[in-house]
Design an enzyme around this catalytic site. Structure first.
Site, PDB file in Angstrom:
ATOM      1  N   PRO A  79       0.831  -1.217   0.000  1.00  0.00           N
ATOM      2  CA  PRO A  79       0.000   0.000   0.000  1.00  0.00           C
ATOM      3  C   PRO A  79       0.860   1.260   0.000  1.00  0.00           C
ATOM      4  O   PRO A  79       1.816   1.359   0.772  1.00  0.00           O
ATOM      5  CB  PRO A  79      -0.788  -0.117   1.309  1.00  0.00           C
ATOM      6  CG  PRO A  79      -0.009  -1.068   2.164  1.00  0.00           C
ATOM      7  CD  PRO A  79       0.701  -1.989   1.227  1.00  0.00           C
ATOM      8  N   THR A 157      -2.009  -1.087   9.496  1.00  0.00           N
ATOM      9  CA  THR A 157      -0.626  -0.607   9.637  1.00  0.00           C
ATOM     10  C   THR A 157      -0.417   0.018  11.012  1.00  0.00           C
ATOM     11  O   THR A 157      -1.164   0.923  11.404  1.00  0.00           O
ATOM     12  CB  THR A 157      -0.305   0.415   8.522  1.00  0.00           C
ATOM     13  OG1 THR A 157      -0.431  -0.240   7.264  1.00  0.00           O
ATOM     14  CG2 THR A 157       1.097   0.973   8.656  1.00  0.00           C
ATOM     15  N   ARG A 166      10.795  13.477   7.406  1.00  0.00           N
ATOM     16  CA  ARG A 166      11.584  13.057   6.242  1.00  0.00           C
ATOM     17  C   ARG A 166      12.226  14.312   5.668  1.00  0.00           C
ATOM     18  O   ARG A 166      11.525  15.225   5.230  1.00  0.00           O
ATOM     19  CB  ARG A 166      10.699  12.332   5.229  1.00  0.00           C
ATOM     20  CG  ARG A 166      10.088  11.094   5.885  1.00  0.00           C
ATOM     21  CD  ARG A 166       9.289  10.208   4.998  1.00  0.00           C
ATOM     22  NE  ARG A 166       8.559   9.239   5.834  1.00  0.00           N
ATOM     23  CZ  ARG A 166       7.298   8.867   5.624  1.00  0.00           C
ATOM     24  NH1 ARG A 166       6.628   9.336   4.589  1.00  0.00           N
ATOM     25  NH2 ARG A 166       6.715   7.997   6.439  1.00  0.00           N
ATOM     26  N   HIS A 269       8.485  -0.130   6.745  1.00  0.00           N
ATOM     27  CA  HIS A 269       7.885   0.956   5.959  1.00  0.00           C
ATOM     28  C   HIS A 269       8.894   1.486   4.930  1.00  0.00           C
ATOM     29  O   HIS A 269       8.922   2.671   4.613  1.00  0.00           O
ATOM     30  CB  HIS A 269       7.445   2.085   6.897  1.00  0.00           C
ATOM     31  CG  HIS A 269       6.132   2.733   6.551  1.00  0.00           C
ATOM     32  ND1 HIS A 269       4.960   2.439   7.191  1.00  0.00           N
ATOM     33  CD2 HIS A 269       5.808   3.684   5.634  1.00  0.00           C
ATOM     34  CE1 HIS A 269       3.983   3.187   6.693  1.00  0.00           C
ATOM     35  NE2 HIS A 269       4.475   3.942   5.729  1.00  0.00           N
ATOM     36  N   SER A 301      10.176  -4.171   2.224  1.00  0.00           N
ATOM     37  CA  SER A 301      11.244  -3.197   2.518  1.00  0.00           C
ATOM     38  C   SER A 301      12.564  -3.609   1.871  1.00  0.00           C
ATOM     39  O   SER A 301      13.214  -4.558   2.314  1.00  0.00           O
ATOM     40  CB  SER A 301      11.443  -2.963   4.029  1.00  0.00           C
ATOM     41  OG  SER A 301      10.252  -2.419   4.593  1.00  0.00           O
TER      42      SER A 301
HETATM   43  C1  LIG Z   1       5.409   6.713  -1.441  1.00  0.00           C
HETATM   44  C2  LIG Z   1       5.090   5.724  -0.363  1.00  0.00           C
HETATM   45  C3  LIG Z   1       3.895   5.821   0.320  1.00  0.00           C
HETATM   46  C4  LIG Z   1       3.581   4.883   1.306  1.00  0.00           C
HETATM   47  N1  LIG Z   1       2.366   4.962   1.928  1.00  0.00           N
HETATM   48  C5  LIG Z   1       1.991   3.971   2.774  1.00  0.00           C
HETATM   49  C6  LIG Z   1       0.680   3.946   3.313  1.00  0.00           C
HETATM   50  O1  LIG Z   1      -0.132   4.827   3.043  1.00  0.00           O
HETATM   51  N2  LIG Z   1       0.363   2.929   4.152  1.00  0.00           N
HETATM   52  C7  LIG Z   1       1.247   1.932   4.470  1.00  0.00           C
HETATM   53  O2  LIG Z   1       0.922   1.017   5.221  1.00  0.00           O
HETATM   54  N3  LIG Z   1       2.507   1.937   3.964  1.00  0.00           N
HETATM   55  C8  LIG Z   1       2.889   2.916   3.116  1.00  0.00           C
HETATM   56  N4  LIG Z   1       4.132   2.890   2.565  1.00  0.00           N
HETATM   57  C9  LIG Z   1       5.058   1.783   2.883  1.00  0.00           C
HETATM   58  C10 LIG Z   1       4.882   0.630   1.899  1.00  0.00           C
HETATM   59  O3  LIG Z   1       3.658  -0.025   2.092  1.00  0.00           O
HETATM   60  C11 LIG Z   1       5.986  -0.415   2.055  1.00  0.00           C
HETATM   61  O4  LIG Z   1       6.034  -0.842   3.398  1.00  0.00           O
HETATM   62  C12 LIG Z   1       7.358   0.087   1.631  1.00  0.00           C
HETATM   63  O5  LIG Z   1       7.285   0.854   0.466  1.00  0.00           O
HETATM   64  C13 LIG Z   1       8.264  -1.111   1.396  1.00  0.00           C
HETATM   65  O6  LIG Z   1       9.543  -0.732   1.075  1.00  0.00           O
HETATM   66  P1  LIG Z   1      10.095  -0.625  -0.442  1.00  0.00           P
HETATM   67  O7  LIG Z   1       9.561   0.670  -0.971  1.00  0.00           O
HETATM   68  O8  LIG Z   1      11.564  -0.611  -0.235  1.00  0.00           O
HETATM   69  O9  LIG Z   1       9.584  -1.824  -1.212  1.00  0.00           O
HETATM   70  C14 LIG Z   1       4.491   3.835   1.609  1.00  0.00           C
HETATM   71  C15 LIG Z   1       5.693   3.752   0.908  1.00  0.00           C
HETATM   72  C16 LIG Z   1       5.997   4.684  -0.069  1.00  0.00           C
HETATM   73  C17 LIG Z   1       7.294   4.544  -0.818  1.00  0.00           C
END
Ligand SMILES: Cc1cc2nc3c(=O)[nH]c(=O)nc-3n(C[C@H](O)[C@H](O)[C@H](O)COP(=O)(O)O)c2cc1C
Length: 372
Positions: A79, A157, A166, A269, A301
């Site tokens: 997500p 989450t 950030r 995350h 991740s």
């Molecule tokens: C732009 C962005 C927005 C995100 N927004 C959410 C979110 O709204 N809810 C959530 O549970 N995780 C969010 N995440 C975390 C992702 O679900 C995920 O855990 C993370 O991107 C995994 O790492 P990776 O980008 O290295 O694959 C977000 C990540 C990114 C990059």
């Protein structure tokens, strides 16, 4: 012309060129000094797979049974809030790809498409990711909507009690909903393709929270009021699969399992919350040992290639999710970029399976790892 994307990094580099700096940095950036975001990726590099010979590896398949459904690939789309910043219509592209490749799509509470639209577009492949933001009462309305529109998997989450500072976002003046001052205007003007498309489609809004959470959503607003009692409440309220995302403590995970969670989603995350947290892959084997062989575990991740997906499965994950790779793909080349990245990941998995002598996902366990 083909998209000229052969790795996730190719997509990242192209996205960096096409997107306004503020948007690219929102996607690419992480918490603190961004050490964990790098560590997430490099932690996979020290894990080695064991090549094997003289095994018939024709007829390899990547189908994977997980949480009561057969998936086309062992990975899905994590997500992500405000995906449509990566390119206008990104939410639709993700839903289309989820259907086409039969993979799960996590719809964020902070998405630019509604809960109902996404369920319609992606069917049972759509999973709803839930944050409590604003009052619990209004947040529970999102759960009601998810149930009414037929979602069967809820990702709760828990690693954002506070949106971590950030630095790139602070420097760029990034806010959600977007605030456009002179600095952002110049950034947008330098990336006219993105800006014109976004103007034509409308600057992405938060489709669910704006309407439901007291009409005054702020991304930075407190999400810290939830606790173990709330988990009990949510568990008794939501009748389908409940997966808890953002868990890095084995002690927490065991307690969540006892509280009735149907799965644990090990994630930091993407390094966006606590820069000094451990990488997900470092925590994963401990989780598997503590939660038992049959308990559903997801990881994300730092996963950037097919071999890392195999390593995650070998370390005890049942399913793998990725976030940024798909946003880079869309930023780089829209729907075509997204399909290219999904296919290159699948090709990388297939090539690696041939080398390690496995033909199906269920044969991937610790025996495929090189052990000194
Ligand atoms: C732009 C962005 C927005 C995100 N927004 C959410 C979110 O709204 N809810 C959530 O549970 N995780 C969010 N995440 C975390 C992702 O679900 C995920 O855990 C993370 O991107 C995994 O790492 P990776 O980008 O290295 O694959 C977000 C990540 C990114 C990059």
């Amino acid at each position: 012309m083909p998209s000229q994307i052969f790795t996730v990094e190719d997509a990242r580099v192209k996205a960096k060129r096409r997107l306004p700096k503020m948007v690219f940095d929102y996607i690419d950036g992480a918490a603190g000094r961004e050490l964990l975001a790098s560590e997430n990726i490099s932690a996979f590099e020290s894990i080695k797979l064991q090549p094997r010979a003289l095994i018939n590896v024709e007829g390899r398949t990547q189908t994977k049974s997980f949480l009561g459904k057969d998936w086309g690939l062992p990975f899905g789309i994590a997500p992500m809030g405000m995906c449509n910043l990566a390119w206008p219509g990104a939410d639709e592209m993700l839903a289309k790809a989820a259907t086409e490749y039969n993979i799960p799509l996590g719809l964020s509470t902070m998405a630019s498409s509604t809960i109902e639209q996404t369920r319609e577009r992606a069917g049972e492949n759509a999973w709803f990711q839930f944050y409590v933001s604003g009052s619990k009462e209004s947040a529970m309305k999102l759960i009601d909507r998810a149930a009414a529109s037929g979602y069967k998997n809820l990702i709760f989450t828990v690693d954002v009690p506070h949106v971590a500072p950030r630095v790139r976002d602070m420097r760029n003046g990034f806010k959600a909903p977007l605030k456009i001052g002179p600095k952002q205007f110049v950034d947008f003007a330098l990336h006219p393709q993105w800006s014109i498309s976004s103007l034509l489609r409308g600057i992405p809004s938060l489709a669910n929270v704006e309407t439901e959470v007291d009409g005054q959503f702020k991304r930075e607003s407190g999400r810290g009021g939830i606790d173990w009692d709330f988990l009990d409440y949510l568990r008794s309220y939501w009748p389908h699969n409940l997966i808890i995302k953002g868990v890095l403590s084995v002690e927490d995970a065991v307690r969540m399992k006892q509280a009735g969670a149907d799965g644990i989603y090990v994630s930091n995350h993407g390094g966006r919350q606590l820069d000094s947290a451990p990488s997900s892959i470092a925590v994963l084997p401990l989780m598997r040992t503590a939660l038992g062989t049959d308990y559903p575990i997801i990881i994300d991740s730092g996963i950037r290639d097919g071999e890392s997906i195999i390593k995650a499965l070998a370390y005890g994950a049942d399913f793998v999710m990725m976030g940024r790779p798909f946003s880079y793909a869309i930023g780089a080349d829209g729907q075509r970029g997204l399909e290219t990245v999904i296919e290159l990941l699948a090709d990388q998995i297939s090539a690696a399976m041939a080398q390690i002598g496995v033909t199906e996902m269920n044969s991937i366990d610790e025996n495929v790892l090189f052990q000194k």
